[in-house]
Enzyme design. Structure first.
Site, PDB file in Angstrom:
ATOM      1  N   HIS A  51       8.246  25.129  19.766  1.00 11.58           N
ATOM      2  CA  HIS A  51       9.482  24.347  19.630  1.00 11.58           C
ATOM      3  C   HIS A  51       9.840  24.062  18.172  1.00 11.58           C
ATOM      4  CE1 HIS A  51      10.004  23.778  23.893  1.00 11.58           C
ATOM      5  NE2 HIS A  51       8.787  23.294  24.021  1.00 11.58           N
ATOM      6  N   GLU A 152       0.331  21.546  31.467  1.00  9.56           N
ATOM      7  CA  GLU A 152       1.640  20.886  31.375  1.00  9.56           C
ATOM      8  C   GLU A 152       2.608  21.392  32.439  1.00  9.56           C
ATOM      9  OE1 GLU A 152       3.657  21.665  27.656  1.00  9.56           O
ATOM     10  OE2 GLU A 152       3.363  23.826  27.820  1.00  9.56           O
ATOM     11  N   ASP A 178       6.100  17.835  29.337  1.00  7.11           N
ATOM     12  CA  ASP A 178       6.377  18.869  30.338  1.00  7.11           C
ATOM     13  C   ASP A 178       5.664  18.599  31.659  1.00  7.11           C
ATOM     14  OD1 ASP A 178       8.274  20.575  29.191  1.00  7.11           O
ATOM     15  OD2 ASP A 178       6.761  21.408  27.857  1.00  7.11           O
TER      16      ASP A 178
END
Ligand code: 3PY
Ligand code: MG
Length: 255
Positions: A51, A152, A178
């Protein structure tokens, strides 16, 4: 005199993300800032290539810079991605954090990419500053690298006992944001559930049954106490973004 084979065996290397450690999660790719932050007292740095703004070229620059200052860093790769995992280790990372795992097969593929044969299928590349130039010591590299599998997704949680038991999985890494999205609960609800059958205690039990442990992303220091209360003491306590926000707040408070 030749050294005899009776000399004491080398102690196992400390893991990249060790017990009772505080890590810093880096989203940005500024090399000078990374070097500065690397010297600010955190036990490890995670470069976020999933990310964050870290592409393959930034990875090499950051790897060289952090290697020069002797920083213990890992890379959160963009996914279960053989080439990114290899490139991160070539760039000098002491471990990889593998996100978006949804099954035992995903975790197994991550392990295969992380380790040289016979444990895996990591490919040798000459970029590496760490693993002995043109004569890679595969055994030493395999002993040093930490393979952290993120838990996750609901799929990874469902298979967590099998994932934790895989040879090569050195650490489970909780992604609370997540995982809470995947389970349909809030992060606060996820972290408040300390019942033995709750998701986080289940992850901890699976890891510890296999002689490993759990690390987690807090992202913001305010989440750290809840993670520690659950028994997780290897925590990415802040991101570079949170550091800037907290620093700005502090400066405005002071002036
Ligand atoms: C999560 O909480 O899902 C993460 O991946 C942390 O970056
Ligand atoms: Mg995540």
């Amino acid at each position: 005199m030749y050294a005899t084979s009776s000399s004491a065996p080398e102690p196992p290397p400390p893991p990249a993300i060790g017990p009772a450690s505080r890590g810093l999660w880096l989203m940005g790719s500024d090399v000078d800032l990374a070097r500065r932050l690397a010297r600010s007292g955190f036990d490890w740095i995670a470069l976020d290539a999933q990310h964050g703004a870290i592409d393959r070229s930034a990875l090499v620059d950051l790897g060289r810079a952090l290697g020069d200052v002797g920083t213990n860093f890992v890379v959160r790769v963009p996914g279960v991605d053989h080439s990114w995992i290899g490139a991160s280790l070539d760039a000098g990372a002491a471990g990889v954090v593998i996100p978006s795992v949804t099954s035992v097969d995903d975790a197994q593929a991550g392990v295969r990419a992380t380790f040289y044969p016979p444990l895996g299928e990591r490919s040798w590349g000459p970029l590496t500053p760490m693993w002995d130039g043109y004569a890679p010591d595969a055994e030493r590299a395999n002993a040093h690298v930490q393979c952290a599998v993120m838990i996750e997704t609901a799929g990874a949680l469902e298979a967590v006992e099998e994932i934790a038991a895989l040879d090569g999985v050195g650490l489970l890494f909780l992604g609370p944001v997540d995982l809470s999205l995947s389970l349909g609960v809030s992060v606060d609800e996820l972290l408040a559930d300390d019942s033995p059958t709750g998701p986080v205690p289940r992850i901890l039990a699976a890891a510890r049954r296999n002689g490993s442990d759990v690390a987690a992303f807090a992202g913001d220091p305010s989440r750290v106490p809840a993670l520690r209360a659950l028994g997780i003491d290897r925590v990415a306590v802040a991101t570079d973004i949170a550091l800037v926000a907290l620093g700005a707040e502090r400066v405005l408070d002071l002036t």
